[in-house]
Write a protein that holds these residues in place. Sequence first.
Motif, PDB file in Angstrom:
ATOM      1  N   SER A 296     -62.294 105.247 -57.958  1.00 32.55           N
ATOM      2  CA  SER A 296     -61.122 105.892 -57.370  1.00 32.55           C
ATOM      3  C   SER A 296     -60.415 106.717 -58.438  1.00 32.55           C
ATOM      4  CB  SER A 296     -60.147 104.860 -56.778  1.00 32.55           C
ATOM      5  OG  SER A 296     -59.620 104.028 -57.791  1.00 32.55           O
ATOM      6  N   GLU A 297     -59.559 107.642 -57.981  1.00 32.44           N
ATOM      7  CA  GLU A 297     -58.803 108.489 -58.897  1.00 32.44           C
ATOM      8  C   GLU A 297     -57.363 108.001 -59.005  1.00 32.44           C
ATOM      9  OE1 GLU A 297     -61.196 112.725 -58.398  1.00 32.44           O
ATOM     10  OE2 GLU A 297     -59.250 112.472 -57.392  1.00 32.44           O
ATOM     11  N   GLN A 298     -56.802 108.121 -60.235  1.00 32.60           N
ATOM     12  CA  GLN A 298     -55.441 107.696 -60.498  1.00 32.60           C
ATOM     13  C   GLN A 298     -54.701 108.808 -61.237  1.00 32.60           C
ATOM     14  OE1 GLN A 298     -54.455 104.424 -59.562  1.00 32.60           O
ATOM     15  NE2 GLN A 298     -56.494 104.266 -58.651  1.00 32.60           N
ATOM     16  N   TYR A 306     -59.930 107.818 -63.975  1.00 33.27           N
ATOM     17  CA  TYR A 306     -60.861 107.172 -63.055  1.00 33.27           C
ATOM     18  C   TYR A 306     -60.703 105.656 -63.171  1.00 33.27           C
ATOM     19  CZ  TYR A 306     -63.297 111.699 -62.860  1.00 33.27           C
ATOM     20  OH  TYR A 306     -63.617 113.025 -62.704  1.00 33.27           O
ATOM     21  N   LYS A 307     -60.603 105.004 -62.036  1.00 33.58           N
ATOM     22  CA  LYS A 307     -60.561 103.549 -61.996  1.00 33.58           C
ATOM     23  C   LYS A 307     -61.864 103.039 -61.413  1.00 33.58           C
ATOM     24  CE  LYS A 307     -57.703  99.663 -60.456  1.00 33.58           C
ATOM     25  NZ  LYS A 307     -56.478  99.267 -59.693  1.00 33.58           N
ATOM     26  N   MET A 308     -62.485 102.092 -62.104  1.00 34.62           N
ATOM     27  CA  MET A 308     -63.776 101.552 -61.687  1.00 34.62           C
ATOM     28  C   MET A 308     -63.773 100.041 -61.872  1.00 34.62           C
ATOM     29  SD  MET A 308     -66.266 104.306 -63.633  1.00 34.62           S
ATOM     30  CE  MET A 308     -65.194 104.469 -65.074  1.00 34.62           C
ATOM     31  N   THR A 309     -64.652  99.379 -61.153  1.00 36.21           N
ATOM     32  CA  THR A 309     -64.859  97.944 -61.336  1.00 36.21           C
ATOM     33  C   THR A 309     -66.190  97.731 -62.030  1.00 36.21           C
ATOM     34  OG1 THR A 309     -63.591  97.385 -59.355  1.00 36.21           O
ATOM     35  CG2 THR A 309     -65.101  95.717 -60.196  1.00 36.21           C
ATOM     36  N   ALA A 310     -66.149  97.038 -63.153  1.00 35.71           N
ATOM     37  CA  ALA A 310     -67.370  96.684 -63.876  1.00 35.71           C
ATOM     38  C   ALA A 310     -67.838  95.312 -63.401  1.00 35.71           C
ATOM     39  CB  ALA A 310     -67.112  96.668 -65.377  1.00 35.71           C
ATOM     40  N   ASN A 311     -69.042  95.254 -62.872  1.00 41.12           N
ATOM     41  CA  ASN A 311     -69.641  94.002 -62.419  1.00 41.12           C
ATOM     42  C   ASN A 311     -70.661  93.573 -63.466  1.00 41.12           C
ATOM     43  OD1 ASN A 311     -68.607  94.044 -59.429  1.00 41.12           O
ATOM     44  ND2 ASN A 311     -69.458  96.074 -59.782  1.00 41.12           N
TER      45      ASN A 311
END
Length: 328
Positions: A296-298, A306-311
């Motif tokens: 997503s963008e912030q 950029y906002k991301m989830t690291a799995n």
Amino acid sequence: MRTANKLALIQPQSKEGEKFGDPSKASVLAISELSRNPYEGNTTSRERIHPGFGANAQINTGPYTTVQVTVPFAGSGKAGVPPAYAPLLQACGLKETITEAKPAGKDKDGKATSAVPGKVAYTPISSNYKRVNFWYYYDGEVQQLVDVLATAQISCTAGGLPTIQFTLTGLYNKPKKFQAGSYELQNQADEIPVNKQNTPTFNVVGHETIAQSFALDLGNTVSYQNLINYEGIDITARAAKGDIQVKAVSVETADYFALMESHKKTTTGELRFVHGTEDGNIIEYHGFKAQMSGFSEQDQDGELHYKMTANYLPTDKGADNEFELIYR
């Protein structure tokens, strides 16, 4: 009772079910937040038919207690010495490995040997967890939790102080009167701000990033069970992940979109985060096989982030090797 008068005390157990009589040998934690749900559990209704209206008694079929405690995300102040909250890291299903510092010298054959820096490493396990007794002191009363296991969330945001919040689950005991004595805080350095001076490394799958934040949720499923011939707490699953927020750059500079495009293929790689620059208060996180999702963008102070989830996935070398947390 005054809400400000609180203490958090811990003592490692040597075996499951070990209950200490009092916290005289416990260690005190440096805490910034402390809260509890003192009496939890599944309830069932004792159904009765009445000649008129009226409620039915609600019965707790297995009481337990949960506590949330937030501590500084910092080292002990001495390389090779675990931080004060180390027993809680182990209660999160992490194995502790200590490497003691050794100065440069010579071996028995007279050959020069290099110095070995001290460090403490934590790696995930899926059985044989270390448990703790935890005492929640509240202005003249104390509630003891036994067989505590936990999960944790690490939060590091630029311009702020880093924290680690533990969510503890332990066997229930009724609070009792207790006057806290004098406890000396040991093996706890002060946390330092997250910024350019103190946070030298944040590498996301080969990209050295300018970042706003790093977070890690161990994602432990901590379960309480009360069965016939058994009452206990266990960690039954783990799915570590965490949000990161990085400054957007051109695709030619760092192709974050390629990391996200799982409809084509799953791209994974190492995520490395280092906070601290002085021995005894340096913390490294290595996620060995990180896969990005949830893009997503912030808007951050007029800049695109950029906002991301690291799995964090298990590596091809086997299970229980998603990450390593190192204090040095």
